[in-house]
Design a protein around this motif. Structure first.
Motif, PDB file in Angstrom:
ATOM      1  N   MET A   1       0.835  -1.153  -0.081  1.00 54.49           N
ATOM      2  CA  MET A   1      -0.046  -0.012  -0.194  1.00 54.49           C
ATOM      3  C   MET A   1       1.023   1.233   0.037  1.00 54.49           C
ATOM      4  O   MET A   1       1.883   1.188   0.611  1.00 54.49           O
ATOM      5  CB  MET A   1      -0.854   0.006   1.153  1.00 54.49           C
ATOM      6  N   ARG A   2       0.508   2.152  -0.813  1.00 55.39           N
ATOM      7  CA  ARG A   2       1.101   3.658  -0.798  1.00 55.39           C
ATOM      8  C   ARG A   2       0.896   4.162   0.361  1.00 55.39           C
ATOM      9  O   ARG A   2      -0.014   4.267   1.092  1.00 55.39           O
ATOM     10  CB  ARG A   2       0.942   4.257  -2.034  1.00 55.39           C
ATOM     11  N   ALA A   3       1.897   4.843   1.031  1.00 54.65           N
ATOM     12  CA  ALA A   3       1.811   5.544   2.082  1.00 54.65           C
ATOM     13  C   ALA A   3       0.795   6.806   1.949  1.00 54.65           C
ATOM     14  O   ALA A   3      -0.113   7.108   2.859  1.00 54.65           O
ATOM     15  CB  ALA A   3       2.981   6.307   2.850  1.00 54.65           C
ATOM     16  N   SER A   4       0.708   7.323   0.771  1.00 54.46           N
ATOM     17  CA  SER A   4      -0.315   8.239   0.330  1.00 54.46           C
ATOM     18  C   SER A   4      -1.910   7.679   0.461  1.00 54.46           C
ATOM     19  O   SER A   4      -2.588   8.539   0.969  1.00 54.46           O
ATOM     20  CB  SER A   4      -0.074   9.015  -0.919  1.00 54.46           C
ATOM     21  N   ASP A   5      -1.933   6.521   0.025  1.00 55.86           N
ATOM     22  CA  ASP A   5      -3.279   6.057   0.014  1.00 55.86           C
ATOM     23  C   ASP A   5      -3.758   5.781   1.457  1.00 55.86           C
ATOM     24  O   ASP A   5      -4.889   6.128   1.889  1.00 55.86           O
ATOM     25  CB  ASP A   5      -3.172   4.613  -0.995  1.00 55.86           C
ATOM     26  N   LEU A   6      -2.873   5.412   2.237  1.00 60.69           N
ATOM     27  CA  LEU A   6      -3.324   5.010   3.806  1.00 60.69           C
ATOM     28  C   LEU A   6      -3.622   6.424   4.472  1.00 60.69           C
ATOM     29  O   LEU A   6      -4.511   6.429   5.104  1.00 60.69           O
ATOM     30  CB  LEU A   6      -1.927   4.690   4.426  1.00 60.69           C
ATOM     31  N   ALA A   7      -2.859   7.459   4.152  1.00 62.79           N
ATOM     32  CA  ALA A   7      -3.236   8.854   4.644  1.00 62.79           C
ATOM     33  C   ALA A   7      -4.398   9.447   4.146  1.00 62.79           C
ATOM     34  O   ALA A   7      -5.431   9.829   5.202  1.00 62.79           O
ATOM     35  CB  ALA A   7      -1.861   9.845   4.275  1.00 62.79           C
ATOM     36  N   LEU A   8      -4.957   9.164   3.056  1.00 59.69           N
ATOM     37  CA  LEU A   8      -5.983   9.483   2.569  1.00 59.69           C
ATOM     38  C   LEU A   8      -7.209   8.732   3.152  1.00 59.69           C
ATOM     39  O   LEU A   8      -8.311   9.473   3.527  1.00 59.69           O
ATOM     40  CB  LEU A   8      -6.139   9.473   0.965  1.00 59.69           C
ATOM     41  N   LEU A   9      -7.133   7.427   3.549  1.00 58.62           N
ATOM     42  CA  LEU A   9      -7.932   6.589   4.067  1.00 58.62           C
ATOM     43  C   LEU A   9      -8.361   7.162   5.338  1.00 58.62           C
ATOM     44  O   LEU A   9      -9.468   7.228   5.848  1.00 58.62           O
ATOM     45  CB  LEU A   9      -7.455   5.259   4.106  1.00 58.62           C
ATOM     46  N   ASN A  10      -7.351   7.544   6.055  1.00 59.04           N
ATOM     47  CA  ASN A  10      -7.412   8.064   7.461  1.00 59.04           C
ATOM     48  C   ASN A  10      -8.065   9.501   7.509  1.00 59.04           C
ATOM     49  O   ASN A  10      -8.832   9.687   8.248  1.00 59.04           O
ATOM     50  CB  ASN A  10      -6.164   7.933   8.197  1.00 59.04           C
ATOM     51  N   ALA A  11      -7.632  10.226   6.424  1.00 56.79           N
ATOM     52  CA  ALA A  11      -8.213  11.458   6.464  1.00 56.79           C
ATOM     53  C   ALA A  11      -9.627  11.491   6.205  1.00 56.79           C
ATOM     54  O   ALA A  11     -10.415  12.200   6.867  1.00 56.79           O
ATOM     55  CB  ALA A  11      -7.144  12.493   5.426  1.00 56.79           C
ATOM     56  N   GLU A  12     -10.108  10.643   5.220  1.00 55.11           N
ATOM     57  CA  GLU A  12     -11.448  10.621   4.942  1.00 55.11           C
ATOM     58  C   GLU A  12     -12.237  10.254   6.223  1.00 55.11           C
ATOM     59  O   GLU A  12     -13.404  10.488   6.491  1.00 55.11           O
ATOM     60  CB  GLU A  12     -11.948   9.621   3.804  1.00 55.11           C
ATOM     61  N   ARG A  13     -11.566   9.099   6.992  1.00 53.36           N
ATOM     62  CA  ARG A  13     -12.345   8.794   8.046  1.00 53.36           C
ATOM     63  C   ARG A  13     -12.452   9.686   9.144  1.00 53.36           C
ATOM     64  O   ARG A  13     -13.658   9.739   9.577  1.00 53.36           O
ATOM     65  CB  ARG A  13     -11.607   7.297   8.451  1.00 53.36           C
ATOM     66  N   ALA A  14     -11.367  10.518   9.332  1.00 54.74           N
ATOM     67  CA  ALA A  14     -11.427  11.434  10.447  1.00 54.74           C
ATOM     68  C   ALA A  14     -12.326  12.491  10.189  1.00 54.74           C
ATOM     69  O   ALA A  14     -13.055  13.227  10.885  1.00 54.74           O
ATOM     70  CB  ALA A  14     -10.081  12.031  10.401  1.00 54.74           C
ATOM     71  N   ALA A  15     -12.808  12.785   8.949  1.00 53.95           N
ATOM     72  CA  ALA A  15     -13.658  13.717   8.424  1.00 53.95           C
ATOM     73  C   ALA A  15     -15.053  13.203   8.322  1.00 53.95           C
ATOM     74  O   ALA A  15     -16.088  13.644   7.839  1.00 53.95           O
ATOM     75  CB  ALA A  15     -13.363  14.351   7.060  1.00 53.95           C
ATOM     76  N   ARG A  16     -15.257  11.914   8.884  1.00 52.19           N
ATOM     77  CA  ARG A  16     -16.664  11.190   8.797  1.00 52.19           C
ATOM     78  C   ARG A  16     -17.164  10.911   7.629  1.00 52.19           C
ATOM     79  O   ARG A  16     -18.477  11.137   7.258  1.00 52.19           O
ATOM     80  CB  ARG A  16     -17.450  11.781   9.791  1.00 52.19           C
ATOM     81  N   ARG A  17     -16.447  10.613   6.441  1.00 51.18           N
ATOM     82  CA  ARG A  17     -16.714  10.300   5.221  1.00 51.18           C
ATOM     83  C   ARG A  17     -16.246   8.882   4.989  1.00 51.18           C
ATOM     84  O   ARG A  17     -15.278   8.359   5.267  1.00 51.18           O
ATOM     85  CB  ARG A  17     -16.204  11.166   4.119  1.00 51.18           C
ATOM     86  N   ALA A  18     -17.216   8.125   4.389  1.00 50.10           N
ATOM     87  CA  ALA A  18     -17.087   6.837   3.923  1.00 50.10           C
ATOM     88  C   ALA A  18     -16.054   6.426   3.020  1.00 50.10           C
ATOM     89  O   ALA A  18     -16.022   7.228   1.856  1.00 50.10           O
ATOM     90  CB  ALA A  18     -18.296   5.777   3.468  1.00 50.10           C
ATOM     91  N   VAL A  19     -15.107   5.549   2.761  1.00 47.68           N
ATOM     92  CA  VAL A  19     -14.111   5.630   1.648  1.00 47.68           C
ATOM     93  C   VAL A  19     -13.623   3.952   1.822  1.00 47.68           C
ATOM     94  O   VAL A  19     -13.933   3.150   2.505  1.00 47.68           O
ATOM     95  CB  VAL A  19     -12.933   6.354   2.189  1.00 47.68           C
ATOM     96  N   VAL A  20     -13.367   3.667   0.514  1.00 47.90           N
ATOM     97  CA  VAL A  20     -13.020   2.139   0.259  1.00 47.90           C
ATOM     98  C   VAL A  20     -11.566   2.210  -0.445  1.00 47.90           C
ATOM     99  O   VAL A  20     -11.041   2.866  -1.321  1.00 47.90           O
ATOM    100  CB  VAL A  20     -14.271   1.649  -0.891  1.00 47.90           C
ATOM    101  N   LEU A  21     -10.754   1.141   0.100  1.00 51.05           N
ATOM    102  CA  LEU A  21      -9.257   0.865  -0.602  1.00 51.05           C
ATOM    103  C   LEU A  21      -9.767  -0.313  -1.665  1.00 51.05           C
ATOM    104  O   LEU A  21     -10.275  -1.437  -1.028  1.00 51.05           O
ATOM    105  CB  LEU A  21      -8.740   0.321   0.424  1.00 51.05           C
ATOM    106  N   VAL A  22      -9.546  -0.358  -3.016  1.00 44.29           N
ATOM    107  CA  VAL A  22      -9.743  -1.365  -3.676  1.00 44.29           C
ATOM    108  C   VAL A  22      -8.437  -2.074  -3.970  1.00 44.29           C
ATOM    109  O   VAL A  22      -7.460  -1.408  -4.513  1.00 44.29           O
ATOM    110  CB  VAL A  22     -10.347  -0.859  -5.270  1.00 44.29           C
TER     111      VAL A  22
END
Lengths: 235, 107
Positions: free
Chosen positions: A1-22
Protein backbone atom coordinates in the motif's frame (compact mmCIF):
# COMPACT_ATOMS: atom_id res chain seq x y z
CA UNK A 1 0.00 0.00 0.00
CA UNK A 2 1.22 3.49 -0.78
CA UNK A 3 1.66 5.65 2.30
CA UNK A 4 -0.29 8.40 0.49
CA UNK A 5 -3.25 6.01 0.05
CA UNK A 6 -3.20 5.15 3.75
CA UNK A 7 -3.07 8.85 4.65
CA UNK A 8 -6.08 9.51 2.40
CA UNK A 9 -8.02 6.60 3.98
CA UNK A 10 -7.36 7.93 7.45
CA UNK A 11 -8.17 11.54 6.49
CA UNK A 12 -11.52 10.57 4.97
CA UNK A 13 -12.41 8.61 8.08
CA UNK A 14 -11.42 11.46 10.37
CA UNK A 15 -13.78 13.69 8.37
CA UNK A 16 -16.59 11.12 8.91
CA UNK A 17 -16.78 10.23 5.20
CA UNK A 18 -17.03 6.65 3.94
CA UNK A 19 -14.09 5.48 1.82
CA UNK A 20 -13.02 2.24 0.13
CA UNK A 21 -9.58 0.85 -0.68
CA UNK A 22 -9.75 -1.36 -3.77
CA UNK A 23 -7.03 -4.03 -4.00
CA UNK A 24 -6.62 -6.20 -7.10
CA UNK A 25 -5.65 -9.46 -5.40
CA UNK A 26 -3.75 -10.74 -8.45
CA UNK A 27 -1.66 -7.74 -9.39
CA UNK A 28 -1.67 -5.97 -6.01
CA UNK A 29 -2.74 -2.74 -7.75
CA UNK A 30 -4.63 -0.44 -5.40
CA UNK A 31 -6.74 2.70 -5.47
CA UNK A 32 -8.63 4.70 -2.85
CA UNK A 33 -12.24 5.56 -3.72
CA UNK A 34 -14.05 8.06 -1.49
CA UNK A 35 -17.75 7.12 -1.36
CA UNK A 36 -18.64 10.36 -3.15
CA UNK A 37 -16.49 9.32 -6.13
CA UNK A 38 -17.84 5.75 -6.27
CA UNK A 39 -20.28 6.40 -9.16
CA UNK A 40 -17.32 7.20 -11.46
CA UNK A 41 -15.39 4.05 -10.51
CA UNK A 42 -15.44 0.92 -12.73
CA UNK A 43 -16.64 -1.06 -9.69
CA UNK A 44 -19.25 1.57 -8.76
CA UNK A 45 -22.18 -0.74 -7.95
CA UNK A 46 -20.11 -3.18 -5.93
CA UNK A 47 -18.47 -0.34 -3.99
CA UNK A 48 -21.77 1.41 -3.29
CA UNK A 49 -23.34 -1.82 -2.04
CA UNK A 50 -20.40 -2.54 0.28
CA UNK A 51 -20.42 0.99 1.67
CA UNK A 52 -24.09 0.62 2.58
CA UNK A 53 -23.41 -2.63 4.40
CA UNK A 54 -20.28 -1.16 5.99
CA UNK A 55 -18.51 -4.45 5.36
CA UNK A 56 -15.16 -5.26 3.79
CA UNK A 57 -14.93 -8.29 1.50
CA UNK A 58 -13.85 -9.91 -1.76
CA UNK A 59 -15.84 -9.06 -4.90
CA UNK A 60 -15.56 -10.43 -8.43
CA UNK A 61 -15.64 -8.39 -11.58
CA UNK A 62 -14.83 -9.67 -15.07
CA UNK A 63 -13.22 -12.77 -13.61
CA UNK A 64 -10.89 -10.81 -11.33
CA UNK A 65 -10.88 -10.84 -7.53
CA UNK A 66 -10.76 -7.53 -5.70
CA UNK A 67 -10.67 -6.93 -1.98
CA UNK A 68 -12.66 -3.91 -0.85
CA UNK A 69 -11.52 -2.47 2.48
CA UNK A 70 -14.55 -0.46 3.57
CA UNK A 71 -14.11 2.30 6.11
CA UNK A 72 -17.49 3.61 7.16
CA UNK A 73 -17.57 6.27 9.88
CA UNK A 74 -18.69 5.13 13.31
CA UNK A 75 -22.45 5.39 13.58
CA UNK A 76 -23.57 8.04 16.03
CA UNK A 77 -26.75 8.30 18.04
CA UNK A 78 -27.78 11.73 19.32
CA UNK A 79 -30.42 11.46 22.01
CA UNK A 80 -32.39 14.60 22.81
CA UNK A 81 -33.54 14.23 26.39
CA UNK A 82 -31.65 12.87 29.39
CA UNK A 83 -34.74 10.93 30.43
CA UNK A 84 -35.44 7.46 31.83
CA UNK A 85 -35.59 5.82 28.37
CA UNK A 86 -32.25 7.43 27.49
CA UNK A 87 -30.66 5.85 30.55
CA UNK A 88 -31.55 2.43 29.13
CA UNK A 89 -30.89 3.41 25.49
CA UNK A 90 -27.32 4.65 26.07
CA UNK A 91 -25.86 1.30 27.26
CA UNK A 92 -27.71 -0.91 24.75
CA UNK A 93 -26.79 1.41 21.86
CA UNK A 94 -23.15 1.26 22.94
CA UNK A 95 -23.33 -2.55 22.88
CA UNK A 96 -24.35 -2.25 19.23
CA UNK A 97 -21.24 -0.06 18.59
CA UNK A 98 -23.07 3.26 18.33
CA UNK A 99 -21.37 6.38 19.67
CA UNK A 100 -23.99 7.88 21.98
CA UNK A 101 -24.33 11.56 22.86
CA UNK A 102 -27.09 12.71 25.23
CA UNK A 103 -28.28 16.31 24.87
CA UNK A 104 -30.59 18.02 27.38
CA UNK A 105 -30.43 21.63 28.63
CA UNK A 106 -32.02 20.64 31.96
CA UNK A 107 -29.00 20.29 34.19
CA UNK A 108 -30.93 18.25 36.75
CA UNK A 109 -31.42 15.54 34.10
CA UNK A 110 -28.16 15.79 32.17
CA UNK A 111 -25.75 14.59 34.83
CA UNK A 112 -22.81 12.19 34.56
CA UNK A 113 -24.21 10.24 37.52
CA UNK A 114 -27.33 9.34 35.56
CA UNK A 115 -25.27 8.49 32.45
CA UNK A 116 -22.03 6.78 33.40
CA UNK A 117 -19.53 6.32 30.52
CA UNK A 118 -21.67 8.44 28.17
CA UNK A 119 -21.08 11.86 26.65
CA UNK A 120 -23.70 14.18 28.13
CA UNK A 121 -24.13 17.75 26.89
CA UNK A 122 -26.22 19.94 29.22
CA UNK A 123 -26.97 22.36 26.37
CA UNK A 124 -29.83 23.42 24.13
CA UNK A 125 -29.95 21.32 20.93
CA UNK A 126 -29.82 24.41 18.70
CA UNK A 127 -26.57 25.45 20.40
CA UNK A 128 -24.70 22.15 20.04
CA UNK A 129 -26.17 20.43 16.97
CA UNK A 130 -24.51 22.73 14.39
CA UNK A 131 -21.11 21.68 15.73
CA UNK A 132 -21.99 17.96 15.67
CA UNK A 133 -22.62 17.72 11.90
CA UNK A 134 -25.74 15.62 11.30
CA UNK A 135 -24.34 13.39 8.54
CA UNK A 136 -25.66 10.18 6.89
CA UNK A 137 -24.08 8.14 9.71
CA UNK A 138 -26.00 9.94 12.45
CA UNK A 139 -29.29 8.91 14.07
CA UNK A 140 -31.37 11.28 16.16
CA UNK A 141 -33.90 10.24 18.81
CA UNK A 142 -36.20 12.89 20.31
CA UNK A 143 -37.29 11.78 23.75
CA UNK A 144 -38.11 14.85 25.87
CA UNK A 145 -41.85 15.25 25.14
CA UNK A 146 -41.09 18.98 25.33
CA UNK A 147 -41.46 20.90 22.05
CA UNK A 148 -39.20 23.66 23.39
CA UNK A 149 -36.31 21.18 23.43
CA UNK A 150 -37.34 18.63 20.76
CA UNK A 151 -38.49 20.96 17.98
CA UNK A 152 -35.20 22.81 17.35
CA UNK A 153 -33.43 19.45 17.13
CA UNK A 154 -36.07 18.11 14.77
CA UNK A 155 -35.77 21.14 12.51
CA UNK A 156 -32.00 20.71 12.36
CA UNK A 157 -32.37 16.97 11.64
CA UNK A 158 -34.90 17.50 8.85
CA UNK A 159 -32.52 19.96 7.19
CA UNK A 160 -29.63 17.49 7.45
CA UNK A 161 -28.89 14.04 6.09
CA UNK A 162 -29.16 11.86 9.22
CA UNK A 163 -30.27 8.33 8.39
CA UNK A 164 -32.76 8.07 11.23
CA UNK A 165 -35.07 10.50 13.02
CA UNK A 166 -37.37 9.12 15.72
CA UNK A 167 -39.74 11.07 17.91
CA UNK A 168 -41.43 9.97 21.13
CA UNK A 169 -45.08 10.78 21.63
CA UNK A 170 -48.58 9.51 20.91
CA UNK A 171 -50.12 9.82 17.47
CA UNK A 172 -52.00 12.89 18.73
CA UNK A 173 -48.80 14.51 20.01
CA UNK A 174 -47.14 13.68 16.72
CA UNK A 175 -49.97 15.19 14.67
CA UNK A 176 -49.46 18.47 16.54
CA UNK A 177 -45.72 18.20 15.99
CA UNK A 178 -46.26 17.77 12.25
CA UNK A 179 -48.48 20.87 12.21
CA UNK A 180 -45.71 22.89 13.87
CA UNK A 181 -43.17 21.57 11.33
CA UNK A 182 -45.44 22.53 8.41
CA UNK A 183 -45.50 26.04 9.84
CA UNK A 184 -41.72 25.94 9.56
CA UNK A 185 -42.11 25.19 5.87
CA UNK A 186 -41.49 21.43 5.81
CA UNK A 187 -43.47 19.31 3.35
CA UNK A 188 -45.01 15.88 3.83
CA UNK A 189 -42.09 14.23 2.02
CA UNK A 190 -39.70 15.69 4.63
CA UNK A 191 -41.98 14.76 7.50
CA UNK A 192 -42.30 11.16 6.28
CA UNK A 193 -38.69 10.67 7.41
CA UNK A 194 -39.76 10.91 11.05
CA UNK A 195 -40.36 7.58 12.79
CA UNK A 196 -43.26 8.25 15.16
CA UNK A 197 -44.39 6.90 17.50
CA UNK A 198 -40.74 6.01 18.01
CA UNK A 199 -39.54 2.38 18.05
CA UNK A 200 -40.59 -0.91 16.50
CA UNK A 201 -44.05 -2.01 17.56
CA UNK A 202 -43.14 -4.83 19.95
CA UNK A 203 -45.58 -3.78 22.65
CA UNK A 204 -42.77 -2.24 24.71
CA UNK A 205 -43.88 -0.98 28.12
CA UNK A 206 -40.91 -0.26 30.40
CA UNK A 207 -38.20 2.30 29.55
CA UNK A 208 -35.74 -0.54 28.88
CA UNK A 209 -38.16 -2.25 26.50
CA UNK A 210 -38.81 1.02 24.68
CA UNK A 211 -35.04 1.51 24.44
CA UNK A 212 -34.68 -1.91 22.77
CA UNK A 213 -37.48 -1.12 20.31
CA UNK A 214 -35.83 2.23 19.44
CA UNK A 215 -32.43 0.60 18.93
CA UNK A 216 -33.98 -2.11 16.75
CA UNK A 217 -35.64 0.54 14.60
CA UNK A 218 -32.34 2.42 14.24
CA UNK A 219 -30.52 -0.77 13.19
CA UNK A 220 -33.30 -1.45 10.68
CA UNK A 221 -32.92 2.04 9.22
CA UNK A 222 -29.16 1.57 8.99
CA UNK A 223 -29.01 -1.94 7.53
CA UNK A 224 -32.30 -2.96 6.07
CA UNK A 225 -33.88 -0.17 4.13
CA UNK A 226 -31.22 0.30 1.46
CA UNK A 227 -31.29 -3.44 0.82
CA UNK A 228 -35.06 -3.47 0.49
CA UNK A 229 -34.85 -0.51 -1.87
CA UNK A 230 -32.31 -2.41 -3.94
CA UNK A 231 -34.62 -5.41 -4.14
CA UNK A 232 -37.47 -3.17 -5.30
CA UNK A 233 -35.21 -1.51 -7.84
CA UNK A 234 -34.17 -4.89 -9.23
CA UNK A 235 -37.77 -6.18 -9.39
CA UNK B 1 -6.43 1.26 23.83
CA UNK B 2 -6.65 0.68 20.10
CA UNK B 3 -10.12 -0.75 19.91
CA UNK B 4 -11.02 -0.55 16.23
CA UNK B 5 -9.23 -1.55 13.06
CA UNK B 6 -9.40 2.01 11.86
CA UNK B 7 -7.37 3.16 14.87
CA UNK B 8 -4.81 0.55 13.92
CA UNK B 9 -4.50 2.06 10.43
CA UNK B 10 -3.91 5.46 12.05
CA UNK B 11 -1.11 3.86 14.01
CA UNK B 12 0.33 2.35 10.82
CA UNK B 13 0.49 5.83 9.32
CA UNK B 14 2.12 7.22 12.47
CA UNK B 15 4.76 4.48 12.45
CA UNK B 16 5.54 5.08 8.79
CA UNK B 17 5.81 8.83 9.30
CA UNK B 18 8.17 8.17 12.21
CA UNK B 19 10.47 6.41 9.74
CA UNK B 20 9.69 2.81 10.67
CA UNK B 21 9.20 0.04 8.08
CA UNK B 22 5.61 -1.15 8.17
CA UNK B 23 3.54 -4.03 6.79
CA UNK B 24 -0.24 -4.34 6.98
CA UNK B 25 -2.01 -7.70 7.23
CA UNK B 26 -5.74 -7.86 6.49
CA UNK B 27 -8.23 -10.73 6.89
CA UNK B 28 -9.72 -10.95 3.37
CA UNK B 29 -11.78 -14.14 3.63
CA UNK B 30 -13.09 -16.42 6.39
CA UNK B 31 -14.85 -19.77 6.47
CA UNK B 32 -16.54 -21.36 9.46
CA UNK B 33 -16.03 -20.01 12.95
CA UNK B 34 -13.22 -17.56 12.28
CA UNK B 35 -12.28 -15.48 15.33
CA UNK B 36 -11.86 -12.10 13.61
CA UNK B 37 -14.09 -10.71 10.86
CA UNK B 38 -13.09 -9.87 7.29
CA UNK B 39 -11.35 -6.48 7.24
CA UNK B 40 -9.50 -6.97 10.55
CA UNK B 41 -5.95 -5.66 10.50
CA UNK B 42 -2.61 -6.49 12.03
CA UNK B 43 0.09 -3.86 11.63
CA UNK B 44 3.71 -4.98 11.89
CA UNK B 45 6.97 -3.04 11.95
CA UNK B 46 10.46 -4.10 10.87
CA UNK B 47 11.36 -5.18 14.39
CA UNK B 48 8.37 -7.49 14.62
CA UNK B 49 6.34 -5.22 16.88
CA UNK B 50 2.65 -5.51 16.07
CA UNK B 51 -0.77 -4.06 16.86
CA UNK B 52 -4.27 -5.42 16.26
CA UNK B 53 -5.20 -9.00 15.43
CA UNK B 54 -6.24 -11.25 12.56
CA UNK B 55 -7.17 -14.21 14.78
CA UNK B 56 -7.55 -14.79 18.47
CA UNK B 57 -3.76 -15.02 18.75
CA UNK B 58 -3.51 -18.42 16.97
CA UNK B 59 -1.70 -17.36 13.79
CA UNK B 60 -0.28 -13.93 14.61
CA UNK B 61 3.22 -15.38 15.06
CA UNK B 62 3.30 -16.71 11.51
CA UNK B 63 1.77 -13.56 10.05
CA UNK B 64 4.41 -11.43 11.78
CA UNK B 65 7.20 -13.63 10.38
CA UNK B 66 5.79 -13.37 6.85
CA UNK B 67 5.22 -9.64 7.28
CA UNK B 68 8.85 -9.06 8.24
CA UNK B 69 9.81 -10.90 5.06
CA UNK B 70 7.45 -8.72 3.02
CA UNK B 71 9.05 -5.65 4.61
CA UNK B 72 12.43 -6.95 3.32
CA UNK B 73 11.48 -7.97 -0.21
CA UNK B 74 8.38 -5.81 -0.85
CA UNK B 75 5.23 -6.70 -2.75
CA UNK B 76 2.34 -8.56 -1.24
CA UNK B 77 1.26 -12.13 -0.54
CA UNK B 78 -1.81 -14.07 0.58
CA UNK B 79 -1.57 -16.53 3.49
CA UNK B 80 -4.08 -19.19 4.38
CA UNK B 81 -4.62 -20.74 7.81
CA UNK B 82 -6.93 -23.44 9.08
CA UNK B 83 -7.00 -26.79 10.85
CA UNK B 84 -7.07 -28.66 7.54
CA UNK B 85 -3.99 -26.77 6.36
CA UNK B 86 -0.60 -28.44 6.34
CA UNK B 87 0.66 -25.64 8.56
CA UNK B 88 -1.87 -26.62 11.22
CA UNK B 89 0.76 -28.19 13.44
CA UNK B 90 2.55 -24.89 13.85
CA UNK B 91 -0.17 -22.34 13.35
CA UNK B 92 -3.75 -23.49 13.14
CA UNK B 93 -7.07 -22.19 14.24
CA UNK B 94 -8.29 -24.30 17.13
CA UNK B 95 -11.81 -22.97 16.57
CA UNK B 96 -12.01 -25.00 13.34
CA UNK B 97 -12.33 -22.03 11.03
CA UNK B 98 -10.16 -21.02 8.07
CA UNK B 99 -8.90 -17.57 7.19
CA UNK B 100 -7.06 -15.89 4.33
CA UNK B 101 -4.75 -13.02 5.21
CA UNK B 102 -3.36 -10.49 2.72
CA UNK B 103 0.03 -9.09 3.71
CA UNK B 104 1.47 -6.00 2.04
CA UNK B 105 4.27 -3.56 2.62
CA UNK B 106 3.48 0.10 3.25
CA UNK B 107 5.60 1.97 0.70
Amino acid sequence: MRASDLALLNAERAARRAVVLVTDLESGAQRVVPAASAPADPLSDLITQRVRLGKSGIVQDNGRDYFLTVQAPPVRLLVIGAVHISQALAPVARLADLDVIIIDPRTAFATPERFPDTTVLAEWPDDVLPGLKLDPYTALALLTHDPKIDDPALIAALRAECFYIGALGSRKTHAKRLDRMREHGFHDADLARIHAPIGLDIGAVSPAEIAVSVLAEIIGALRKKPLRAEVEKAA
Amino acid sequence: MLASDDDILLQAQAWKEAGRSVAIATVIETWGSAPRPVGSHLVIDGDGLFLGSVSGGCVEGDVVTEAMDVIEVGGSRTLEFGVADETAWRAGLSCGGRIKVYVERLD
